[in-house]
Scaffold this active site. Structure first.
Site, PDB file in Angstrom:
ATOM      1  N   ARG A  23       0.806  -1.086   0.015  1.00 28.04           N
ATOM      2  CA  ARG A  23       0.081   0.185   0.013  1.00 28.04           C
ATOM      3  C   ARG A  23       0.852   1.254   0.015  1.00 28.04           C
ATOM      4  O   ARG A  23       0.498   2.382  -0.448  1.00 28.04           O
ATOM      5  CB  ARG A  23      -0.869   0.170   1.303  1.00 28.04           C
ATOM      6  CG  ARG A  23      -2.058  -1.023   1.405  1.00 28.04           C
ATOM      7  CD  ARG A  23      -2.501  -1.232   2.731  1.00 28.04           C
ATOM      8  NE  ARG A  23      -1.426  -1.343   3.852  1.00 28.04           N
ATOM      9  CZ  ARG A  23      -1.697  -0.894   4.741  1.00 28.04           C
ATOM     10  NH1 ARG A  23      -2.931  -0.250   5.333  1.00 28.04           N
ATOM     11  NH2 ARG A  23      -0.700  -0.996   5.759  1.00 28.04           N
ATOM     12  N   GLN A  47      12.046  27.400  10.844  1.00 22.49           N
ATOM     13  CA  GLN A  47      11.652  27.551   9.624  1.00 22.49           C
ATOM     14  C   GLN A  47      11.836  26.261   8.780  1.00 22.49           C
ATOM     15  O   GLN A  47      12.771  25.714   8.826  1.00 22.49           O
ATOM     16  CB  GLN A  47      12.492  28.763   8.951  1.00 22.49           C
ATOM     17  CG  GLN A  47      12.024  29.018   7.428  1.00 22.49           C
ATOM     18  CD  GLN A  47      12.806  30.188   7.123  1.00 22.49           C
ATOM     19  OE1 GLN A  47      13.145  31.210   7.856  1.00 22.49           O
ATOM     20  NE2 GLN A  47      13.095  30.138   5.888  1.00 22.49           N
ATOM     21  N   ASP A  48      10.885  25.879   7.683  1.00 27.55           N
ATOM     22  CA  ASP A  48      10.888  24.842   6.886  1.00 27.55           C
ATOM     23  C   ASP A  48      10.928  25.602   5.593  1.00 27.55           C
ATOM     24  O   ASP A  48      10.231  26.634   5.262  1.00 27.55           O
ATOM     25  CB  ASP A  48       9.803  23.956   7.018  1.00 27.55           C
ATOM     26  CG  ASP A  48       9.592  23.025   8.211  1.00 27.55           C
ATOM     27  OD1 ASP A  48      10.603  23.046   8.789  1.00 27.55           O
ATOM     28  OD2 ASP A  48       8.653  22.243   8.505  1.00 27.55           O
ATOM     29  N   ASN A  49      11.919  25.043   4.649  1.00 29.44           N
ATOM     30  CA  ASN A  49      11.933  25.362   3.543  1.00 29.44           C
ATOM     31  C   ASN A  49      11.739  24.209   2.330  1.00 29.44           C
ATOM     32  O   ASN A  49      12.059  23.078   2.624  1.00 29.44           O
ATOM     33  CB  ASN A  49      13.256  26.021   3.067  1.00 29.44           C
ATOM     34  CG  ASN A  49      13.575  27.053   4.030  1.00 29.44           C
ATOM     35  OD1 ASN A  49      12.548  28.026   4.206  1.00 29.44           O
ATOM     36  ND2 ASN A  49      14.584  27.086   4.446  1.00 29.44           N
ATOM     37  N   HIS A  62      26.086  27.907   0.435  1.00 28.75           N
ATOM     38  CA  HIS A  62      25.305  28.832   1.261  1.00 28.75           C
ATOM     39  C   HIS A  62      25.544  28.890   2.837  1.00 28.75           C
ATOM     40  O   HIS A  62      25.666  27.562   3.328  1.00 28.75           O
ATOM     41  CB  HIS A  62      23.989  28.728   0.953  1.00 28.75           C
ATOM     42  CG  HIS A  62      23.593  29.005  -0.381  1.00 28.75           C
ATOM     43  ND1 HIS A  62      22.457  28.423  -0.745  1.00 28.75           N
ATOM     44  CD2 HIS A  62      24.243  29.698  -1.547  1.00 28.75           C
ATOM     45  CE1 HIS A  62      22.410  28.512  -2.173  1.00 28.75           C
ATOM     46  NE2 HIS A  62      23.479  29.567  -2.667  1.00 28.75           N
ATOM     47  N   LYS A 168      23.863  34.578  -8.068  1.00 23.90           N
ATOM     48  CA  LYS A 168      24.276  34.662  -6.729  1.00 23.90           C
ATOM     49  C   LYS A 168      25.386  33.431  -6.631  1.00 23.90           C
ATOM     50  O   LYS A 168      26.430  33.891  -6.035  1.00 23.90           O
ATOM     51  CB  LYS A 168      23.144  34.386  -5.639  1.00 23.90           C
ATOM     52  CG  LYS A 168      23.545  34.441  -4.171  1.00 23.90           C
ATOM     53  CD  LYS A 168      22.729  34.202  -3.084  1.00 23.90           C
ATOM     54  CE  LYS A 168      21.738  32.842  -3.320  1.00 23.90           C
ATOM     55  NZ  LYS A 168      20.962  32.531  -2.195  1.00 23.90           N
ATOM     56  N   ASP A 169      25.077  32.365  -6.994  1.00 25.13           N
ATOM     57  CA  ASP A 169      25.949  31.107  -6.598  1.00 25.13           C
ATOM     58  C   ASP A 169      27.434  31.454  -7.764  1.00 25.13           C
ATOM     59  O   ASP A 169      28.491  30.928  -7.316  1.00 25.13           O
ATOM     60  CB  ASP A 169      25.650  29.822  -6.787  1.00 25.13           C
ATOM     61  CG  ASP A 169      24.790  29.337  -5.903  1.00 25.13           C
ATOM     62  OD1 ASP A 169      24.598  30.149  -4.719  1.00 25.13           O
ATOM     63  OD2 ASP A 169      23.760  28.609  -6.109  1.00 25.13           O
TER      64      ASP A 169
END
Length: 183
Positions: A23, A47-49, A62, A168-169
């Protein structure tokens, strides 16, 4: 849940106990008490991203500086990535070293990356959805980026062509020019 300390012992790979049948499956993706017991860290996630990336997208390396430094608990819910943590704590015995792990929806593993580390990942599958909990809020004034292909770090990314990067990177600093943590 099983916890495995990697070559840099502050970075921990968690493998949950998954229960499955025809299942589907069930597993506990996070339990504060168990996390604290296995990691020996007392943290609060605020915080969750959730991000989605196409194949060959590389995000990172980062990090955020103190007082807005972030620890991250990362996992993949669709697809597969190669995930990397770089120790940027000046007084650490593993300063300038990196560890990597393949995280996927299939293996359900999570990586704990404490504050004081730069973090990045490369999408290996056609696409990947990446979830992570952080111990502090996003603070762009404290955010920094180190070049993914810095020669001093010599990260062994599993790539055969140049990855797709954000502006940015692309503008990240070399490791020698980066802002470090006073640990």
């Amino acid at each position: 849940m099983i916890a495995e300390r990697l070559a840099i012992p502050d970075v921990i790979l968690f493998t949950p106990k998954s229960f499955g049948d025809d299942r589907g499956f069930f597993f506990e993706s996070f339990n504060q008490q168990r996390f604290a017991e296995l990691s020996q860290c007392s943290v609060q996630f605020v915080q969750d991203n959730h991000s989605k990336s196409q194949k060959n997208v590389l995000r990172g390396l980062h990090y955020q500086l103190a007082p807005k430094a972030q620890g991250k608990l990362v996992r993949v819910v669709q697809g597969e990535v190669f995930d990397v943590a770089v120790d940027i704590r000046k007084n650490s015995p593993s300063f300038g070293q990196w560890v990597g792990a393949t995280l996927s929806a299939e293996n359900k593993q999570q990586l704990w990356i404490p504050a004081g580390f730069a973090h990045g990942f490369l999408t290996l599958s056609d696409s990947a959805e990446f979830l992570y909990k952080t111990t502090d809020y996003y603070a762009p004034d404290y955010e920094r980026s180190i070049l993914w292909n810095d020669k001093d770090l010599n990260i062994q990314w599993p790539i055969s062509e140049l990855p797709s990067l954000s502006g940015k990177d692309q503008a990240g600093k070399s490791f020698k020019e980066a802002d470090y943590f006073d640990h």
